[in-house]
Design an enzyme around this catalytic site. Structure first.
Site, PDB file in Angstrom:
ATOM      1  N   CYS A 166       0.845  -1.191   0.000  1.00  0.00           N
ATOM      2  CA  CYS A 166       0.000   0.000   0.000  1.00  0.00           C
ATOM      3  C   CYS A 166       0.881   1.243   0.000  1.00  0.00           C
ATOM      4  O   CYS A 166       2.112   1.140   0.011  1.00  0.00           O
ATOM      5  CB  CYS A 166      -0.922   0.021   1.216  1.00  0.00           C
ATOM      6  SG  CYS A 166      -0.054   0.301   2.755  1.00  0.00           S
ATOM      7  N   ASP A 546      -9.823  28.279 -30.200  1.00  0.00           N
ATOM      8  CA  ASP A 546      -9.246  29.171 -31.199  1.00  0.00           C
ATOM      9  C   ASP A 546      -9.799  28.724 -32.554  1.00  0.00           C
ATOM     10  O   ASP A 546      -9.985  27.526 -32.775  1.00  0.00           O
ATOM     11  CB  ASP A 546      -7.721  29.043 -31.167  1.00  0.00           C
ATOM     12  CG  ASP A 546      -7.071  29.801 -32.292  1.00  0.00           C
ATOM     13  OD1 ASP A 546      -7.342  31.002 -32.434  1.00  0.00           O
ATOM     14  OD2 ASP A 546      -6.288  29.186 -33.044  1.00  0.00           O
TER      15      ASP A 546
END
Length: 850
Positions: A166, A546
């Site tokens: 872990c 754009d």
């Protein structure tokens, strides 16, 4: 660089420097050449966010670098140069990062001067006491960056770590290695299984140090390491199986009422076999002053045996080992989502030397070597086609569903497939510099960056575990001392509480989901630079595009030329002369139009760009201008005789370029750009997935903008914008309460990309700069994968929330059930490892998102 580009760069850079002191959103504002220079100087630059509150972060302006350099020289003046210690700084993405580090370190007692140069990625420090220098890397790390002494003996390597159960295991390794004086920086990522380390010793010593911490390590590229890792996984799997067998035999002996000591021996054997690895890891975790799940589980198993609960102890160990085995196999599939990218390119190439064809390892192939790629083969290296025509499947790089036709002079990428036709290719990049290599590097870095949610969960877990651990000790001791129940009962409840103190499922709830999502996106031609940007993409409400090169092809063509003096060729020659030094797409359209008609440019001088309006040049002593109608209105030149014609052409989607002098108009050029086929489909899909508003930003006039918006399905547009006006448009959308993404090419739209909450660049496969400058990069030169990116990000956020709530509710339920005695020790282990496994499997659904 053309004058137009210089003016644009100057405008952008001045805007950036005005805000350099504040840790605000920043992005690339310089030319591709500058950014490339910065990349070469600092290839290890992290893609992490620049500051806590920053959003889009990338490289900035050379002028700022120069000023920093000058300040550094002034600051060091008068100091003994032998007292100046230099560090390499990683993680800076803008000049304000340099300011942050400088301000942070100047508060430290004993530091005389500190100067950080963003451009070179170096920091010079002068301190009163030499012992201060060793503490600087830790202080820089607290500020969110990494510092390492400039030393030719320092190696930067990536190792694969085996045996981590872990996130706390990663912390154990970091704590242990940080104590080694030869280790400068170390970062271990549980989700990717990688350790990045800067050290001044040998690789063997690093492996030994990791083994001392209770884990195994090997260089990522080592085949021997991969084999050893596979062997160890088999060994651990065998240990888990054997432990389970002895547990079952012990249970049988107990149920059959055989000699009680026999079942105890069998349970004890199960604990020893299955618990050896966790106990070993627990020992090293305690040694490294880290409280991880191995410590908690080992304590629970030993405690269970101590109070005579041998079955419970054996069950705890076996369930823990089984859970870890299943978790490891599951999370390995997640890690393989990126490792599979490494297998895209062949290990050998066919090199043409004279008339001979020789097979060589790709590592031995040099730039300018000629390689032969037959039909059906993968292209081994980036290059330029010398001879041959073929269809290239670029899906591994760009995610494009259809093959792309390639011919002489076109660029091809390593990892793509030559579908038909033999190709002769000149190599343009070494194996470590290919586009696919950069993709892998950027994605690995992205996976190791913590998202805001993950950082919050980690902070919570770091507080939760010690609190519950202390609570467990109190539960074991206080109630029996006060006469409430027996020691055995409360010890048992305390041991169950120890198991519940491990927040493993919660800790991995976010990073596994992020790694899965970023891996999925990378395989489909989308680079997401980190968990921060994945989360931001999931909450975007409006997207600003754009126009030129994003919604349209970006290759405008001249559709009509109107000469007012009946001398068409003269008009075209003058226009070519003015536009020849510009790289703007409309200027290129005019010069290409002239070239196709063999009309030469005149002898011009004093070329100058007029930002957002056009350009000018002096020809035969007369000043000529080429630009939009607004330019000539400002020059007080009347457009009356052509105004009606201009409006008519604009109404059909044309952009107008007027050519004239201070006194009169010579003529006009109508230039039009075609809308991409994929644009309309992508915008419809984005609306279908719930995107609220589509916005177009363009320098074109109202009529042209209206037509493009209607044809593409754009909801709203801002027309007649100068470069700085695009920033204002983004801010206007933000002030309306929207989270805004900006889509552009990553260079020319840098100020707007920086201002937006999320910067998305298109065409990353064609430009290294785009890959470095945006938060998210669409490798293909179109919007095809943008809807998938938004969907994936939103689903990732949903899964992260599911994981967190599931982990928290599971823990709360376990805590509540412990005290009434409903939760047994083995059930506590099952709830912990089971929850972690569920969280991993839930996150892995992101790998399969189509």
């Amino acid at each position: 660089m053309s004058q137009i580009e210089k003016d644009q760069q100057s405008s952008c850079c001045s805007n950036k420097l005005d805000n350099a002191e504040a840790p605000q959103t920043t992005n690339s504002c310089c030319s591709g050449e500058e950014t490339k220079m910065n990349q070469d100087k600092d290839k290890n630059k992290s893609a992490s966010p620049c500051c806590e509150k920053e959003t889009s972060t990338t490289s900035c302006c050379s002028s700022n670098n120069e000023s920093t350099k000058n300040t550094q020289e002034e600051g060091n003046e008068g100091n003994d140069k032998h007292n100046i210690v230099e560090y390499n700084i990683r993680g800076m993405d803008c000049p304000s990062c340099a300011v942050t580090i400088e301000k942070g370190l100047r508060k430290t007692d004993g530091i005389q001067t500190v100067q950080v140069n963003y451009g070179t990625g170096k920091m010079a420090v002068v301190a009163e006491d030499p012992s201060i220098y060793s503490t600087i890397p830790k202080q820089v790390r607290k500020l969110g960056f990494e510092a390492a002494l400039v030393d030719s003996n320092i190696s930067q390597e990536t190792y694969r770590i085996e045996g981590m159960d872990c996130g706390s295991c990663a912390k154990t390794i970091e704590n242990h290695l940080s104590k080694n004086p030869n280790v400068h920086t170390v970062r271990v990522n549980f989700s990717t299984g990688n350790m990045r380390i800067e050290h001044a010793t040998t690789s063997k010593d690093i492996v030994k140090e990791v083994q001392k911490a209770g884990f195994d390590a090997g260089l990522e590229s080592s085949e021997q390491n991969n084999k050893q890792a596979a062997d160890k996984k088999m060994l651990l799997g065998s240990a888990t199986t054997l432990s389970g067998i002895f547990l079952a035999l012990g249970a049988i002996a107990s149920f059959a009422n055989l000699v009680s000591s026999l079942s105890m021996v069998l349970y004890g054997t199960a604990i020893l076999i299955g618990g050896f690895k966790p106990a070993r890891s627990a020992f090293y975790a305690i040694k490294s002053r880290s409280l991880d799940m191995n410590v908690l589980m080992a304590s629970a198993a030993i405690g269970a045996a101590f109070i005579g609960e041998w079955f419970e102890g054996a069950m705890v160990v076996w369930l823990f080992a089984l859970g870890n085995t299943l978790q490891s196999r599951s999370i390995e599939r997640t890690r393989d989502s990126i490792r599979s990218l490494m297998n895209l390119t062949p290990s050998e190439a066919t090199v043409k030397i004279g008339e001979q064809l020789i097979r060589k390892a790709v590592k031995e192939v040099e730039i300018n070597d000629i390689i032969i790629v037959k039909p059906g083969e993968k292209i081994p290296l980036d290059g330029e086609i010398l001879t041959g025509i073929s269809s290239i499947n670029q899906a591994p790089i760009t995610g494009e569903s259809l093959p792309v036709e390639k011919q002489q002079g076109d660029t091809v990428y390593a990892g793509t497939v030559n579908e038909n036709g033999s190709l002769e290719i000149k190599v343009t990049k070494l194996v470590e510099d290919t586009t696919i290599a950069k993709i892998i590097h950027l994605v690995e870095e992205a996976q190791e960056q913590k998202a805001p949610t993950q950082a919050y969960v980690d902070r919570f877990a770091s507080v939760y575990t010690p609190i519950v651990f202390v609570l467990a000790l109190f539960v074991m001791v206080l109630p029996p001392l006060l006469g409430f129940g027996t020691w055995g009962d409360w010890l048992y409840k305390g041991l169950a509480l120890l198991v519940v103190a491990c927040p493993c499922a919660l800790v991995i709830s976010t990073p596994v989901a992020i790694v899965s999502a970023i891996g999925n996106a990378a395989k489909r031609g989308v680079l997401i630079k980190g968990g921060t940007f994945l989360e931001k993409a999931g909450v975007i409400q409006a997207i600003a595009f754009d126009k030129t090169g994003t919604l349209t092809e970006g290759k405008p063509k001249v559709t009509e030329v109107i000469s007012l003096n009946d001398n068409r060729e003269e008009l075209i020659a003058i226009a070519r002369t003015i536009e020849e030094y510009s790289t703007h797409p409309i200027a290129k359209a005019i010069t290409t139009y002239a070239e196709e008609r063999d009309i030469l440019a005149k002898n011009g001088e004093a070329f100058q760009a007029i930002a957002g309006k056009g350009a000018q040049a002096t020809i035969d002593g007369v000043e000529y201008f080429a630009g939009n109608p607004k330019l000539f209105k400002e020059l007080n030149v009347t457009l009356e005789q052509i105004e009606e014609r201009i409006h008519a052409l604009q109404g059909t989607g044309n952009t107008m370029v007027v050519v004239g002098t201070h006194k009169k108009i010579l003529g006009i050029f109508a230039v039009a750009d075609t809308i991409r086929d994929i644009t309309v489909h992508s915008i419809k899909t984005l609306k279908a997935v719930g995107m609220n508003e589509m916005v177009m930003l363009t320098g074109d006039n109202e009529e042209t903008a209206t037509k493009i918006a209607n044809d593409t399905g754009i909801d709203r547009y801002f027309a007649e914008l100068l470069p700085e006006d695009k920033v204002s448009a983004i801010k206007k959308l933000q002030h309306e309460g929207k989270r805004v993404a900006m889509v552009g090419d990553g260079i020319n739209d840098a100020p707007a990309l920086a201002t937006a909450d999320l910067g998305i660049a298109m065409g990353g496969a064609g430009t290294d700069t785009a890959m470095e400058t945006a938060d998210i990069v669409l490798m293909a030169d179109n919007l095809e994968k943008l809807p998938h990116t938004i969907r994936l990000s939103r689903r990732a956020l949903t899964i992260i929330k599911q994981n967190i709530w599931f982990s928290v509710i599971t823990k709360l339920a376990a805590l509540v059930l412990i005290f009434p005695g409903f939760l047994t020790l083995w059930m506590a282990v099952l709830s912990d490892t089971g929850a972690a496994l569920v969280v991993i499997l839930n996150s892995m659904r992101l790998l399969r998102q189509k």
